[in-house]
Design a protein around this motif. Structure first.
Motif, PDB file in Angstrom:
ATOM      1  N   PHE A  49       0.903  -1.330  -0.084  1.00  0.00           N
ATOM      2  CA  PHE A  49      -0.103   0.010  -0.149  1.00  0.00           C
ATOM      3  C   PHE A  49       0.885   1.313  -0.148  1.00  0.00           C
ATOM      4  CE2 PHE A  49      -1.855   3.638   2.361  1.00  0.00           C
ATOM      5  CZ  PHE A  49      -3.252   3.781   1.173  1.00  0.00           C
ATOM      6  N   PHE A  50       1.808   1.141   0.980  1.00  0.00           N
ATOM      7  CA  PHE A  50       2.625   2.479   0.875  1.00  0.00           C
ATOM      8  C   PHE A  50       3.524   2.617  -0.204  1.00  0.00           C
ATOM      9  CE2 PHE A  50       1.289   2.727   5.513  1.00  0.00           C
ATOM     10  CZ  PHE A  50       0.894   3.907   5.380  1.00  0.00           C
ATOM     11  N   ALA A  51       3.922   1.543  -0.967  1.00  0.00           N
ATOM     12  CA  ALA A  51       4.652   1.597  -2.082  1.00  0.00           C
ATOM     13  C   ALA A  51       3.929   2.470  -3.302  1.00  0.00           C
ATOM     14  CB  ALA A  51       5.199   0.363  -2.772  1.00  0.00           C
ATOM     15  N   SER A  52       2.669   2.042  -3.414  1.00  0.00           N
ATOM     16  CA  SER A  52       1.875   2.600  -4.329  1.00  0.00           C
ATOM     17  C   SER A  52       1.575   4.054  -4.076  1.00  0.00           C
ATOM     18  CB  SER A  52       0.440   1.916  -4.610  1.00  0.00           C
ATOM     19  OG  SER A  52      -0.201   1.893  -3.123  1.00  0.00           O
ATOM     20  N   TYR A  53       1.387   4.230  -2.518  1.00  0.00           N
ATOM     21  CA  TYR A  53       1.135   5.732  -2.179  1.00  0.00           C
ATOM     22  C   TYR A  53       2.272   6.743  -2.332  1.00  0.00           C
ATOM     23  CZ  TYR A  53      -0.835   9.420   1.062  1.00  0.00           C
ATOM     24  OH  TYR A  53      -1.289  10.556   1.728  1.00  0.00           O
ATOM     25  N   ASP A  54       3.466   6.105  -2.247  1.00  0.00           N
ATOM     26  CA  ASP A  54       4.660   6.814  -2.598  1.00  0.00           C
ATOM     27  C   ASP A  54       4.446   7.390  -3.833  1.00  0.00           C
ATOM     28  OD1 ASP A  54       5.817   6.233  -0.249  1.00  0.00           O
ATOM     29  OD2 ASP A  54       6.878   4.867  -1.007  1.00  0.00           O
ATOM     30  N   ALA A  60      -6.671  11.676   1.030  1.00  0.00           N
ATOM     31  CA  ALA A  60      -8.140  10.839   0.833  1.00  0.00           C
ATOM     32  C   ALA A  60      -7.996   9.266   0.876  1.00  0.00           C
ATOM     33  CB  ALA A  60      -8.940  11.410  -0.149  1.00  0.00           C
ATOM     34  N   ARG A  61      -7.095   9.057  -0.167  1.00  0.00           N
ATOM     35  CA  ARG A  61      -6.715   7.738  -0.052  1.00  0.00           C
ATOM     36  C   ARG A  61      -6.166   6.840   1.162  1.00  0.00           C
ATOM     37  NH1 ARG A  61      -2.386   4.599  -3.034  1.00  0.00           N
ATOM     38  NH2 ARG A  61      -3.518   2.470  -3.400  1.00  0.00           N
ATOM     39  N   LEU A  62      -5.559   7.718   1.894  1.00  0.00           N
ATOM     40  CA  LEU A  62      -5.153   7.099   3.124  1.00  0.00           C
ATOM     41  C   LEU A  62      -5.988   7.108   4.210  1.00  0.00           C
ATOM     42  CD1 LEU A  62      -2.663   6.110   4.789  1.00  0.00           C
ATOM     43  CD2 LEU A  62      -1.667   8.481   5.355  1.00  0.00           C
ATOM     44  N   ALA A  63      -6.712   8.232   4.097  1.00  0.00           N
ATOM     45  CA  ALA A  63      -8.031   8.180   5.313  1.00  0.00           C
ATOM     46  C   ALA A  63      -8.934   6.834   4.957  1.00  0.00           C
ATOM     47  CB  ALA A  63      -8.717   9.450   5.195  1.00  0.00           C
ATOM     48  N   PHE A 165       2.452  -2.447  11.686  1.00  0.00           N
ATOM     49  CA  PHE A 165       2.883  -1.437  12.313  1.00  0.00           C
ATOM     50  C   PHE A 165       3.995  -0.734  11.659  1.00  0.00           C
ATOM     51  CE2 PHE A 165       0.561  -3.126  16.097  1.00  0.00           C
ATOM     52  CZ  PHE A 165      -0.541  -2.298  16.004  1.00  0.00           C
ATOM     53  N   GLU A 166       5.310  -1.692  11.673  1.00  0.00           N
ATOM     54  CA  GLU A 166       6.479  -1.203  11.054  1.00  0.00           C
ATOM     55  C   GLU A 166       6.286  -0.431   9.708  1.00  0.00           C
ATOM     56  OE1 GLU A 166       9.405  -0.518  12.472  1.00  0.00           O
ATOM     57  OE2 GLU A 166       8.545  -1.418  14.342  1.00  0.00           O
ATOM     58  N   PRO A 167       5.710  -1.247   8.750  1.00  0.00           N
ATOM     59  CA  PRO A 167       5.458  -0.658   7.612  1.00  0.00           C
ATOM     60  C   PRO A 167       4.866   0.659   7.359  1.00  0.00           C
ATOM     61  CG  PRO A 167       5.120  -2.931   7.315  1.00  0.00           C
ATOM     62  CD  PRO A 167       5.200  -2.573   8.788  1.00  0.00           C
ATOM     63  N   THR A 168       3.828   0.856   8.316  1.00  0.00           N
ATOM     64  CA  THR A 168       3.172   2.165   8.542  1.00  0.00           C
ATOM     65  C   THR A 168       3.925   3.048   8.944  1.00  0.00           C
ATOM     66  OG1 THR A 168       1.008   0.999   8.934  1.00  0.00           O
ATOM     67  CG2 THR A 168       1.308   3.129   9.692  1.00  0.00           C
ATOM     68  N   PHE A 169       4.856   2.856  10.115  1.00  0.00           N
ATOM     69  CA  PHE A 169       5.874   3.746  10.626  1.00  0.00           C
ATOM     70  C   PHE A 169       6.541   4.363   9.390  1.00  0.00           C
ATOM     71  CE2 PHE A 169       5.679   1.209  14.638  1.00  0.00           C
ATOM     72  CZ  PHE A 169       4.535   1.876  15.009  1.00  0.00           C
ATOM     73  N   ARG A 170       7.269   3.406   8.637  1.00  0.00           N
ATOM     74  CA  ARG A 170       8.168   4.038   7.609  1.00  0.00           C
ATOM     75  C   ARG A 170       7.614   4.589   6.469  1.00  0.00           C
ATOM     76  NH1 ARG A 170      10.149  -1.527   8.595  1.00  0.00           N
ATOM     77  NH2 ARG A 170       8.808  -2.319   6.636  1.00  0.00           N
ATOM     78  N   GLY A 171       6.183   4.093   6.116  1.00  0.00           N
ATOM     79  CA  GLY A 171       5.448   4.740   5.029  1.00  0.00           C
ATOM     80  C   GLY A 171       5.070   6.196   5.277  1.00  0.00           C
ATOM     81  N   GLU A 173       6.397   8.016   7.859  1.00  0.00           N
ATOM     82  CA  GLU A 173       7.380   9.037   8.045  1.00  0.00           C
ATOM     83  C   GLU A 173       7.781   9.490   6.649  1.00  0.00           C
ATOM     84  OE1 GLU A 173      10.085   6.833  10.282  1.00  0.00           O
ATOM     85  OE2 GLU A 173       8.950   7.082  12.230  1.00  0.00           O
ATOM     86  N   ARG A 174       8.008   8.761   5.560  1.00  0.00           N
ATOM     87  CA  ARG A 174       8.339   9.291   4.319  1.00  0.00           C
ATOM     88  C   ARG A 174       7.430  10.429   4.076  1.00  0.00           C
ATOM     89  NH1 ARG A 174       8.829   3.633   3.090  1.00  0.00           N
ATOM     90  NH2 ARG A 174       6.834   3.659   1.733  1.00  0.00           N
ATOM     91  N   HIS A 175       6.217  10.349   4.532  1.00  0.00           N
ATOM     92  CA  HIS A 175       5.325  11.564   3.944  1.00  0.00           C
ATOM     93  C   HIS A 175       5.133  12.794   5.182  1.00  0.00           C
ATOM     94  CE1 HIS A 175       4.649   9.744   0.061  1.00  0.00           C
ATOM     95  NE2 HIS A 175       4.687   8.671   0.754  1.00  0.00           N
ATOM     96  N   GLY A 176       6.077  12.615   5.998  1.00  0.00           N
ATOM     97  CA  GLY A 176       5.794  13.665   7.164  1.00  0.00           C
ATOM     98  C   GLY A 176       4.632  13.620   7.888  1.00  0.00           C
ATOM     99  N   LEU A 177       3.847  12.196   7.966  1.00  0.00           N
ATOM    100  CA  LEU A 177       2.739  12.214   8.739  1.00  0.00           C
ATOM    101  C   LEU A 177       2.887  11.846  10.242  1.00  0.00           C
ATOM    102  CD1 LEU A 177       0.925  10.133   5.869  1.00  0.00           C
ATOM    103  CD2 LEU A 177       0.669  12.476   6.494  1.00  0.00           C
ATOM    104  N   ASP A 178       3.312  12.912  10.763  1.00  0.00           N
ATOM    105  CA  ASP A 178       3.831  12.401  12.282  1.00  0.00           C
ATOM    106  C   ASP A 178       2.733  12.006  13.390  1.00  0.00           C
ATOM    107  OD1 ASP A 178       6.480  13.327  11.229  1.00  0.00           O
ATOM    108  OD2 ASP A 178       6.290  15.412  12.079  1.00  0.00           O
TER     109      ASP A 178
END
Length: 240
Positions: A49-54, A60-63, A165-171, A173-178
């Protein structure tokens, strides 16, 4: 350390080793295989998911991707309270207390993930999203079948979620979603307690082969749903 004390400090122990008895020993290997398999499948799906989100970041898609996860939190509240109402007097008082603690934490998670969804411009679900319907239906069916079946189903489901969890943290963080990272790090800590509690309750109250078969039926069924729900294809489709 007493097994109950271990649960209160679940972030400090291997939750699969928090035992309440030896009732699960005959099926322990299969349980571990089931748990390992869903952690792996969920981790792969979240990475996908986060690879495609990148490639095409869209709040809106993440929501939308978070919405069924948000619903699971409030559905757990309903389920845990009903578990206590129907079966609580079969359990030790300390386990009623721990189930109530988990219910409270799940309510907090619903609020926290809901705030994350709103920060992304999404809408917090107030009824079961289509993607979560098979999961929710099976969970409640398990509650109707056996006191430990719902525990087994939500235990596998919660374990599955830990793979995200870990993939979510990394993904994130890449987009500044603190805020998303902060929320899910808090949830990660609580989930360790929830997983340990489920395994302890099953090992404490299982009495015979029928109980063990109900536990395996619930876990296998939830595994099959998790595999379908958390494949990269289904995650990408749901988030599109």
């Amino acid at each position: 350390m007493d097994p109950i004390d271990e649960l209160w400090e679940a972030d400090m122990v291997d939750v699969r080793n928090v035992r309440g008895g030896d009732g699960l020993d005959p099926i322990r290997d299969e349980i571990n295989e089931l748990l390992d398999s869903v952690v792996e499948s969920t981790a792969k799906a979240t990475e996908a998911f986060f690879a495609s989100y990148d490639e095409a970041p869209d709040p809106a898609r993440l929501a939308a991707w978070l919405a069924p996860r948000c619903w699971r939190e409030i559905d757990y509240v309903y389920l845990l309270n009903e578990e206590i109402a129907r079966y609580g007097m079969q359990f030790e008082r300390r386990h009623i207390t721990l189930l109530a603690k988990q219910s409270f934490q799940e309510a907090e998670h619903y609020d926290m993930v809901g705030k994350a969804i709103e920060s992304l411009g999404g809408t917090v679900p107030t009824s079961v999203p289509a993607e979560a319907e098979p999961w929710s239906t099976f969970l409640w069916e398990c509650l109707d079948r056996h006191p430990l079946a719902a525990v087994a189903a939500w235990n596998l489901s919660e374990t599955s979620a830990s793979g995200s969890f870990e993939p979510t943290f990394r993904g994130a963080e890449r987009h500044g979603l603190d805020e998303v990272v902060r929320i899910y790090k808090r949830i990660e800590t609580d989930e360790k307690f929830h997983v340990g509690l489920g395994l302890q309750m099953m090992s404490t109250y299982v009495e015979d082969d029928n109980d063990r078969e109900e536990i395996l039926r619930a876990m296998r069924g939830m595994r099959d749903i998790a595999w379908k729900t958390f494949t990269p294809e289904s995650v990408n489709t749901a988030g599109a």
